[in-house]
Write an enzyme that holds these catalytic residues in place. Structure first.
Site, PDB file in Angstrom:
ATOM      1  N   SER A 320       0.881  -1.127  -0.244  1.00  0.00           N
ATOM      2  CA  SER A 320      -0.380  -0.210  -0.331  1.00  0.00           C
ATOM      3  C   SER A 320       0.498   0.940  -0.613  1.00  0.00           C
ATOM      4  CB  SER A 320      -0.408  -0.284   1.126  1.00  0.00           C
ATOM      5  OG  SER A 320      -2.577   0.879   1.035  1.00  0.00           O
ATOM      6  N   LYS A 345      -0.495  -4.074  -3.889  1.00  0.00           N
ATOM      7  CA  LYS A 345      -2.054  -3.222  -3.186  1.00  0.00           C
ATOM      8  C   LYS A 345      -2.117  -2.216  -3.803  1.00  0.00           C
ATOM      9  CE  LYS A 345      -5.144  -2.462   0.314  1.00  0.00           C
ATOM     10  NZ  LYS A 345      -5.672  -0.693   0.242  1.00  0.00           N
ATOM     11  N   GLN A 349      -8.461   2.833  -0.100  1.00  0.00           N
ATOM     12  CA  GLN A 349     -10.059   3.009   0.538  1.00  0.00           C
ATOM     13  C   GLN A 349     -10.170   4.311   1.306  1.00  0.00           C
ATOM     14  OE1 GLN A 349      -7.646   0.202   0.174  1.00  0.00           O
ATOM     15  NE2 GLN A 349      -9.041  -0.432  -1.390  1.00  0.00           N
TER      16      GLN A 349
END
Length: 496
Positions: A320, A345, A349
């Site tokens: 991420s 990733k 979100q």
């Protein structure tokens, strides 16, 4: 020598965008349903003012879709063999809607789960095993054990699949339900049944839960003016700590910086952007964010004030936001990345209030991010410039203390024993989990040196001593192959 690393908290999201940026699909669900669609079809639906169409129509739902939901709810309440709590039924419906996205990062959190999530993100401490997990093809999978955490000490690795916790199977549970079983009070045990890689036989790993502190940046000066910075996540306070500790390194005449992002599960998007742009020349792209319509927003550096060389270390647990930093430094600042390909990733979100006024919320993927050059790393990872494979013995897990390992046993625990003995320089003819005669001889040789009974059986005392020696071995500076390679690369940059 790198100091002992402390435990830190895990940040589950990559971005905490404001809820007002997107329209929630079904706001004020219960109020609207009670007033308009929970009436029997023979009684008719209450009339509504022309100027204000029903909420479901305002949000793009058809009358047929709304009727299907209402009919299912009514049948469950009136015809199902058992009495069901209406709120649980609605929670299940919302969970099902998000499950249909087939996205492990989009989940519904009821009141209790939302409180736990907020505790993880905003509080200074929580109790658990210290690992970031995700749902991969319906299986609870480790993204990264937090550095220094009980999970890391127990030997959990990125990509490990957790099958059960204390005998309770996780298959079929939502990610939040599984996390609730994994977490627990300090000092309690979590007996995890896991599957690793291509091995077919599950192994048991016992993790003793502990307090996980939110301390995210640790620094040290190495030889030759090389600064070392260990960033363990990108929490809300990480940027401030980063600036303070970077300034301290610079006061010590730092010539180059190694940034360690191994097992960093990510965090807040705005935080990593503010940090990485110090090393990216002004005007160069840091990251690109692409929304559902394909529109891209480029985040460009407004700084670029730090001009000394940087080397980044990543591994399979770097995910991420840590991947954003690694990719930005690699592609826009020309820095080198060392280690193993990262987790992969590449999505963003955000959290939203569910509209139920009960504290529940939704976490949903709203965009994907791309590297400065437009590369999509999702499920691929950032590729290091210098790849460093680790020996198999880094995959060993803690040995059992409540049962003995001996000749002719065949399981994953024996494999960990063999890997540890190999790391310590003892010859075993195999590392496949079968306790062979040569494995027995290796155990006896270890017992002789450590002045233990030479019976070739791994009981509690022998297992504990083997683990202690194995951990001592891994803590030696020369055993950290990723860091040693990063130092070598940095020295080459400083002294071409």
């Amino acid at each position: 020598m790198i100091k002992n690393r402390r435990t830190v908290a895990v940040m589950v999201i990559i971005s905490m965008l404001a809820g007002s940026m997107l329209t929630l699909l079904i706001p004020n669900v219960m109020d609207a349903w009670e007033s308009s669609v929970f009436h029997d079809s023979q009684q008719g639906v209450p009339e509504m003012e022309e100027a204000q169409p029903p909420f479901w129509k305002q949000n793009g739902m058809t009358e047929q879709q709304m009727q299907k939901i209402a009919t299912t709810y009514r049948l469950i309440q009136n015809k199902y063999v058992e009495k069901m709590d209406g709120n649980e039924v609605i929670d299940g419906a919302i969970t099902g809607m998000l499950d249909s996205l087939k996205d492990p990062y989009s989940v519904y959190m009821d009141t209790e789960q939302a409180e736990q999530f907020n505790e993880t993100v905003f509080e200074s401490q929580f109790s658990g095993i210290g690992a970031e997990v995700t749902m991969d093809e319906g299986k609870v999978t480790i993204m990264a054990p937090i550095k220094g955490s009980p999970a890391e000490r127990a030997g959990l690795l990125p990509k490990d699949v957790i099958l059960s916790v204390n005998g309770e199977k996780l298959l079929g549970l939502t990610l939040n339900e599984a996390v609730a079983k994994i977490r627990g009070p300090k000092g309690t045990q979590a007996k995890l049944e896991i599957v690793r890689g291509t091995q077919s036989e599950p192994m048991e790993i016992i993790v003793v839960r502990d307090d996980i502190d939110i301390n995210t940046v640790f620094t040290e000066m190495l030889d030759n003016g090389i600064g070392y910075m260990d960033i363990r996540q990108f929490a809300l306070n990480t940027g401030t700590s980063f600036e303070e500790q970077l300034a301290e390194l610079e006061k010590q005449n730092m010539k180059g910086l190694i940034i360690d992002l191994r097992n960093n599960p990510g965090g807040v998007l705005s935080v990593v952007i503010s940090m990485v742009q110090k090393f990216v020349p002004a005007g160069e792209i840091v990251v690109q964010v692409e929304d559902a319509s394909g529109q891209r927003q480029q985040e460009k550096s407004k700084d670029g004030s730090k001009t000394y060389p940087v080397v980044v270390i990543i591994n399979e647990g770097s995910a991420s936001a840590s991947e954003i930093m690694a990719a930005a430094l690699q592609e826009s600042a020309g820095m080198q990345v060392v280690g193993m390909p990262s987790f992969g990733k590449g999505t963003v979100q955000s959290t939203f209030d569910s509209g139920g006024e009960d504290g529940s919320s939704l976490k949903m993927t709203i965009a994907k991010w791309l590297t400065p050059n437009g590369n999509d790393i999702n499920k691929k990872g950032v590729q290091p410039d210098v790849k460093v494979e680790l020996p198999d013995y880094f995959q060993a897990t803690i040995l059992p203390k409540d049962e003995e390992l001996q000749y002719d046993d065949n399981n994953g625990q024996v494999r960990s024993l063999q890997l540890m003995l190999t790391a310590l320089g003892y010859k075993t003819d195999r590392t496949d989990g079968y306790f062979s005669e040569q494995t027995k001889l290796a155990v006896r040789a270890f017992q002789k040196i450590e002045q233990l009974p030479m019976d070739g059986i791994v009981n509690e005392k022998t297992a504990t001593r083997i683990e202690e020696k194995y951990i001592e071995k891994l803590r030696l500076p020369e055993s950290d192959l990723h860091l040693q390679k990063a130092i070598e690369v940095m020295n080459n940059r400083l002294n071409p």
